[in-house]
Design an enzyme around this catalytic site. Structure first.
Site, PDB file in Angstrom:
ATOM      1  CD  GLU A   1      -2.708  -1.279   2.546  1.00  0.00           C
ATOM      2  OE1 GLU A   1      -2.913  -0.229   3.174  1.00  0.00           O
ATOM      3  OE2 GLU A   1      -3.242  -2.371   2.842  1.00  0.00           O
TER       4      GLU A   1
HETATM    5  C1  XIL Z   1      -8.345   2.517   3.711  1.00  0.00           C
HETATM    6  C2  XIL Z   1      -8.909   3.099   2.422  1.00  0.00           C
HETATM    7  O1  XIL Z   1      -7.904   3.818   1.748  1.00  0.00           O
HETATM    8  C3  XIL Z   1     -10.073   3.982   2.715  1.00  0.00           C
HETATM    9  O2  XIL Z   1     -10.647   4.441   1.516  1.00  0.00           O
HETATM   10  C4  XIL Z   1     -11.073   3.195   3.550  1.00  0.00           C
HETATM   11  O3  XIL Z   1     -12.126   3.961   3.870  1.00  0.00           O
HETATM   12  C5  XIL Z   1     -10.443   2.697   4.814  1.00  0.00           C
HETATM   13  O4  XIL Z   1      -9.354   1.900   4.477  1.00  0.00           O
HETATM   14  N1  XIL Z   1      -4.581  -0.102   5.823  1.00  0.00           N
HETATM   15  C6  XIL Z   1      -5.264  -0.932   4.993  1.00  0.00           C
HETATM   16  C7  XIL Z   1      -6.181  -0.350   3.990  1.00  0.00           C
HETATM   17  O5  XIL Z   1      -5.048  -2.154   4.995  1.00  0.00           O
HETATM   18  O6  XIL Z   1      -7.260  -1.206   3.720  1.00  0.00           O
HETATM   19  C8  XIL Z   1      -6.673   1.000   4.424  1.00  0.00           C
HETATM   20  O7  XIL Z   1      -7.416   1.530   3.364  1.00  0.00           O
HETATM   21  C9  XIL Z   1      -5.510   1.896   4.774  1.00  0.00           C
HETATM   22  C10 XIL Z   1      -4.739   1.320   5.918  1.00  0.00           C
END
Ligand code: XIL
Length: 362
Positions: free
Chosen positions: A274
């Site tokens: 991410e």
């Molecule tokens: C976040 C998304 O970016 C948002 O749009 C959603 O509302 C909440 O989740 N760690 C993770 C992701 O594993 O799934 C998260 O994503 C960010 C932090």
């Protein structure tokens, strides 16, 4: 007669295409320049592993968004549309609309899909939490959920984050707001069984454990290592681990490099799952994304990609950025409205960070 016709057409076409080659060679104006080099300038082509982006179904309706995505990336992750709360509306009630659309987009454009995520403490639906299931019913329902979702996309989704964020940075199990922790005496064994359910539903899919701060927090890495060892000895499948890498331009790069090397000692696949790098690290209302800031930012991307390239080739699964462009990133809500963490600006122009990423690739 028909044969004769076919042969004539064939000879004609052959002569015609040869004459084109000839003309192109003789006339530089007709040659498309730098086609070879151009490919090398695109992250998805230069990388020897998949390059992913988190996407949402709505954004795919924009042609510039979709084109930028398929030109530069080879894999997608659903930013939220494959999480439990978005799919699971009731015991036998699944909403597939958005997840299906994302998988179809990937299929149509020859991209892979990484599934995110099956079991995450933040995404148990309210109806499920309110039911206050005992451990047997809890597990029975989650088992069906995993079998249904992974089974539906068998052969179409190449990998899944089965469990997400179950450990704290110090290595303890997350307890606050975690329905699994509240329900099971041995939460890790429950997670192990979830990996098994996923494996049974799609034996080919690579199964990941995903968390944040993995390279920074030795305690968390230790817990992940112990879980991997336990899974192995108790026969639960696990193919890879991911660090989300929501870091900052100021995050120590040696720590990132050493942390990645340490993760790789597990022998598992490694996913930077991410990636986004905050540049307005002081959360300043007056922040200006100047050329100097952009260059520092590009260098951060370059060094992180280099650190990933330093792990053994066979363990490189993918680097995925958390979003495609600065006009749409969770960080403008979660961190600061003046934040520019990705590889494209809000007009889908490549940023210096893109060059940084590209230059970090081997
Ligand atoms: C976040 C998304 O970016 C948002 O749009 C959603 O509302 C909440 O989740 N760690 C993770 C992701 O594993 O799934 C998260 O994503 C960010 C932090």
């Amino acid at each position: 007669m028909e044969m004769y016709l076919k042969q004539t057409v064939f000879i004609f076409l052959l002569a015609f295409s040869l004459s084109c080659v000839e003309t192109q060679e003789n006339n530089p104006l007709l040659v498309e320049p730098e086609e070879e080099t151009a490919v090398d300038q695109v992250i998805r082509h230069k990388a020897a592993f998949n390059v992913g982006a988190a996407v949402t179904r709505n954004e795919l309706n924009s042609a510039s968004y979709a084109n930028t995505l398929k030109t530069h990336y080879s894999q997608i992750t659903a930013e939220y549309e494959m999480k439990m709360a978005h799919i699971w509306n009731g015991v036998n009630n699944y909403n597939w609309t958005n997840a299906d659309a994302l998988v179809k987009f990937a299929e149509d454009n020859d991209m892979e899909v990484h599934g995110h995520t099956l079991v995450w403490y933040k995404s148990f639906p309210n109806w499920f939490k309110n039911a206050n299931y005992d451990s047997a019913s809890f597990e029975g329902h989650v088992k069906t959920y995993i079998e249904t979702v992974v089974g539906r996309y068998k052969g179409k989704i190449i990998s899944w984050d089965v469990a997400n964020e179950i450990f704290l940075d110090n290595g303890g199990l997350r307890s606050t707001d975690c329905p699994v922790f509240k329900t099971f005496k041995d939460p890790v064994a429950f997670y192990g069984r979830c990996y098994r359910y996923a494996r049974e539903a799609d034996p080919e899919a690579k199964l990941f454990y995903n968390d944040y701060n993995v390279v920074l927090a030795g305690g968390k890495r230790g817990a992940m290592r112990s879980m991997a060892t336990r899974f192995k000895s108790e026969g639960y499948p696990l193919d890879g681990i991911g660090d989300q890498m929501h870091y900052m331009e100021t995050t120590n790069r040696n720590t990132i490099k050493n942390g990645l090397a340490d993760m790789a000692l597990t022998g598992l696949l490694i996913h930077i799952s991410e990636l986004d790098i905050r540049i307005n690290t002081g959360q300043s209302d007056n922040f200006v994304y100047s050329t100097t800031e952009q260059q520092k930012h590009a260098n951060a991307y370059k060094e992180i990609v280099e650190a990933y390239e330093a792990i053994p080739q066979s363990q490189k699964f993918a680097i995925s950025t958390w979003g495609l462009h600065d006009g749409s990133t969770w960080l403008t809500d979660w961190w600061h409205p003046k934040e520019y963490p990705l590889l494209f600006d809000d007009k889908f122009e490549k940023k210096l960070t893109y060059e940084g990423f590209l230059n970090g690739l081997k």
